[in-house]
Design a protein around this motif. Structure first.
Motif, PDB file in Angstrom:
ATOM      1  N   GLN A  98      -9.101  -6.371  -1.751  1.00  0.00           N
ATOM      2  CA  GLN A  98      -7.966  -7.009  -1.106  1.00  0.00           C
ATOM      3  C   GLN A  98      -6.870  -7.338  -2.113  1.00  0.00           C
ATOM      4  OE1 GLN A  98      -7.553  -7.191   2.151  1.00  0.00           O
ATOM      5  NE2 GLN A  98      -5.486  -8.015   1.835  1.00  0.00           N
ATOM      6  N   CYS A 101      -5.040  -4.246  -2.307  1.00  0.00           N
ATOM      7  CA  CYS A 101      -4.259  -4.034  -1.088  1.00  0.00           C
ATOM      8  C   CYS A 101      -2.961  -4.831  -1.118  1.00  0.00           C
ATOM      9  CB  CYS A 101      -5.089  -4.427   0.129  1.00  0.00           C
ATOM     10  SG  CYS A 101      -4.287  -4.068   1.701  1.00  0.00           S
ATOM     11  N   SER A 105       0.011  -2.206  -0.918  1.00  0.00           N
ATOM     12  CA  SER A 105       0.219  -1.831   0.490  1.00  0.00           C
ATOM     13  C   SER A 105       1.678  -1.526   0.815  1.00  0.00           C
ATOM     14  CB  SER A 105      -0.304  -2.929   1.423  1.00  0.00           C
ATOM     15  OG  SER A 105       0.375  -4.148   1.195  1.00  0.00           O
ATOM     16  N   ILE A 117      -5.443   2.738  -0.413  1.00  0.00           N
ATOM     17  CA  ILE A 117      -4.884   1.406  -0.648  1.00  0.00           C
ATOM     18  C   ILE A 117      -5.902   0.375  -0.194  1.00  0.00           C
ATOM     19  CG2 ILE A 117      -2.980  -0.163  -0.152  1.00  0.00           C
ATOM     20  CD1 ILE A 117      -2.114   2.380  -1.627  1.00  0.00           C
ATOM     21  N   GLY A 118      -6.306  -0.493  -1.091  1.00  0.00           N
ATOM     22  CA  GLY A 118      -7.317  -1.484  -0.748  1.00  0.00           C
ATOM     23  C   GLY A 118      -8.706  -0.890  -0.638  1.00  0.00           C
TER      24      GLY A 118
END
Length: 243
Positions: A98, A101, A105, A117-118
């Motif tokens: 996270q 992310c 993101s 992504i993430g």
């Protein structure tokens, strides 16, 4: 140091909630974002980053701004906030993902390239000419790294080795250094035994040499020495904000 840490965490959280742009929270956000992104090649100046953080605008410039630099800087601000919001949680794979992310993101270029992504990388990547963990091995190696970390006494030496091993795995397609350095700052806030620090771009060569020393000789002497030096620098800078 414990009194300083208690004060620092309290002020960071209070000022974050108040959207305070005049204290140690804003200072730390800007310094962390500026140095960590500059290490990775960002062209934004500290003045430009300050303007972006304070009011969401960039100063008029005769030069151009790279969209990726701006997007990653905003992502870094969000990653820092997420780090603060989850400080009570144990470091875990989902938390690390996270962090990534939050950083990535909003980065159009990475999304256009099809980067995860993430999530862990889907393609092999290298550090210069050095091979890192293959995508199929990343999850296993990250679990092993975290299992090792949970069992260790929390010290600067442990954190230095964790970071060096994390960088060797290089779990994400891009953004490994920035997520890794955010983890360093987070864990230093979390544990009383550790002094928070920021790797400065001025010390980039020492930082890279420290990672190389671990990669080639499995030693962390240079990295540990740098971390201790940077901790003293950050502590002295924060004294300005203490009443």
């Amino acid at each position: 140091m414990s009194e300083f840490k208690q004060w620092l965490i309290e002020r960071l959280k209070i000022e974050q909630k108040r959207f305070d742009r005049s204290g140690v929270y804003a200072y730390t956000q800007k310094i962390v974002a500026y140095n960590s992104n500059k290490i990775e090649g960002s062209k934004l100046t500290l003045e430009q980053i300050s303007s972006l953080f304070d009011n969401g605008t960039l100063p008029i410039s005769d030069d151009y701004y790279r969209a990726k630099d701006v997007e990653e800087m905003n992502g870094h601000f969000l990653m820092f906030n997420y780090m603060l919001d989850t400080l009570e949680e144990e470091l875990a794979e989902n938390l690390i993902k996270q962090l990534h992310c939050e950083l990535k993101s909003g980065v159009f270029e990475d999304r256009a390239k099809g980067y995860a992504i993430g999530d862990y990388k889907k393609r092999p990547n290298m550090i210069g000419m050095y091979k890192t963990a293959l995508p199929k091995d990343v999850e296993t190696e990250m679990k092993q790294l975290l299992d090792w970390y949970y069992k260790q006494e929390k010290s600067m030496k442990t954190l230095a080795e964790f970071h060096a091993r994390y960088e060797l795995i290089h779990p994400f397609q891009a953004g490994n250094g920035r997520t890794g350095r955010m983890i360093l700052f987070r864990e230093c806030l979390k544990y009383n035994e550790l002094a928070p620090f920021i790797i400065l771009d001025d010390d980039k060569s020492k930082y890279l040499e420290g990672l190389k020393e671990f990669r080639e000789h499995h030693k962390i002497d240079q990295l540990l020495e740098l971390m201790q030096k940077e901790a003293e620098t950050y502590y002295q800078e924060c004294q300005y904000f203490i009443d």
